[in-house]
Design a protein around this motif. Sequence first.
Motif, short mmCIF file in Angstrom:
data_model
loop_
_atom_site.label_atom_id
_atom_site.label_comp_id
_atom_site.label_asym_id
_atom_site.label_seq_id
_atom_site.Cartn_x
_atom_site.Cartn_y
_atom_site.Cartn_z
N LEU A 128 -69.53 5.49 -21.57
CA LEU A 128 -68.69 4.76 -20.86
C LEU A 128 -68.45 3.19 -20.96
N GLY A 129 -68.90 2.79 -22.24
CA GLY A 129 -68.87 1.26 -22.55
C GLY A 129 -69.95 0.42 -21.73
N LEU A 130 -71.03 0.99 -21.29
CA LEU A 130 -71.67 0.13 -20.30
C LEU A 130 -73.42 -0.21 -21.06
N GLU A 131 -73.54 0.33 -22.29
CA GLU A 131 -74.81 0.17 -22.93
C GLU A 131 -75.16 -1.35 -23.00
N LYS A 132 -74.24 -2.22 -23.18
CA LYS A 132 -74.62 -3.60 -23.31
C LYS A 132 -74.27 -4.65 -22.38
N LYS A 133 -73.27 -4.07 -21.17
CA LYS A 133 -72.98 -4.87 -20.48
C LYS A 133 -72.83 -4.32 -19.03
N SER A 134 -72.27 -4.73 -17.86
CA SER A 134 -72.46 -4.20 -16.60
C SER A 134 -70.80 -3.47 -16.06
N ASP A 135 -69.87 -3.89 -17.31
CA ASP A 135 -68.48 -3.46 -16.91
C ASP A 135 -67.92 -3.10 -18.24
N SER A 136 -66.81 -2.05 -18.10
CA SER A 136 -66.09 -2.00 -19.19
C SER A 136 -64.69 -1.79 -18.75
N LYS A 137 -64.01 -1.18 -19.59
CA LYS A 137 -62.40 -0.96 -19.34
C LYS A 137 -62.18 0.40 -18.38
N PHE A 138 -63.28 1.30 -18.14
CA PHE A 138 -63.04 2.30 -17.21
C PHE A 138 -64.14 2.69 -16.29
N ALA A 139 -65.45 1.87 -16.34
CA ALA A 139 -66.48 1.80 -15.63
C ALA A 139 -67.17 0.64 -15.15
N GLU A 140 -67.89 0.61 -14.17
CA GLU A 140 -68.64 -0.68 -13.63
C GLU A 140 -69.72 -0.22 -13.19
N LEU A 141 -70.88 -0.78 -13.66
CA LEU A 141 -72.42 -0.52 -13.29
C LEU A 141 -72.85 -1.61 -12.41
N ARG A 142 -73.10 -1.06 -10.94
CA ARG A 142 -73.36 -1.97 -9.84
C ARG A 142 -74.95 -1.75 -9.98
N ARG B 17 -59.32 2.40 -7.10
CA ARG B 17 -58.84 3.36 -7.82
C ARG B 17 -59.51 3.36 -9.16
N ALA B 18 -59.93 4.40 -9.58
CA ALA B 18 -60.49 4.64 -10.98
C ALA B 18 -59.49 4.17 -12.18
N ARG B 19 -59.82 3.25 -12.97
CA ARG B 19 -58.75 2.84 -13.85
C ARG B 19 -58.34 3.90 -15.23
N VAL B 20 -59.30 4.96 -14.98
CA VAL B 20 -59.13 6.16 -15.99
C VAL B 20 -57.76 6.85 -15.34
N LEU B 21 -57.60 7.04 -14.09
CA LEU B 21 -56.51 7.61 -13.68
C LEU B 21 -55.19 6.89 -13.99
N ASN B 22 -55.19 5.86 -14.38
CA ASN B 22 -53.97 5.04 -14.85
C ASN B 22 -53.40 5.49 -16.06
N LEU B 23 -54.09 6.23 -16.95
CA LEU B 23 -53.69 6.78 -18.38
C LEU B 23 -52.64 7.74 -18.23
N ASP B 24 -51.83 7.88 -19.17
CA ASP B 24 -50.50 8.66 -19.30
C ASP B 24 -50.70 10.17 -19.04
N THR B 25 -51.79 10.76 -19.44
CA THR B 25 -52.09 12.14 -19.20
C THR B 25 -53.51 12.47 -18.74
N TRP B 26 -53.77 13.60 -18.02
CA TRP B 26 -55.17 14.07 -17.74
C TRP B 26 -55.84 14.23 -18.73
N THR B 27 -55.56 14.72 -19.83
CA THR B 27 -56.48 14.88 -20.94
C THR B 27 -57.04 13.75 -21.47
N GLU B 28 -56.23 12.59 -21.46
CA GLU B 28 -57.04 11.24 -22.01
C GLU B 28 -57.81 10.95 -21.29
N GLY B 29 -58.02 10.94 -19.77
CA GLY B 29 -59.18 10.62 -19.02
C GLY B 29 -60.09 11.43 -18.46
N ARG B 30 -59.95 12.77 -18.95
CA ARG B 30 -60.87 13.61 -18.20
C ARG B 30 -62.23 13.61 -18.98
#
Length: 75
Positions: free
Chosen positions: A60-74, A14-27
């Motif tokens: 997405l927080g992926l400029e220097k590593k392959s994973d971040s709070k909300f995304a993972e680069l495979r 499940r996308a971690r961004v869906l765990n935020l309190d509101t839709w606006t936060e993750g949109r």
Amino acid sequence: MRLATYNVENLFTRARVLNLDTWTEGRGMLEAYAEINALLEDRVYSEETKARILVLLKKLGLEKKSDSKFAELRE
């Protein structure tokens, strides 16, 4: 009698961004994710596409590593 099943894999993918309190936060994050997925499907990247991919990776927080709070680069 009722019989139900549940796909346990969804608990882990499940996308971690869906765990935020509101839709606006993750949109914005979901939109960035969708956009970068579409761009990465191109067979050839223009200079503009490359630049946009870099912007989205940073968002997405992926400029220097392959994973971040909300995304993972495979790779």
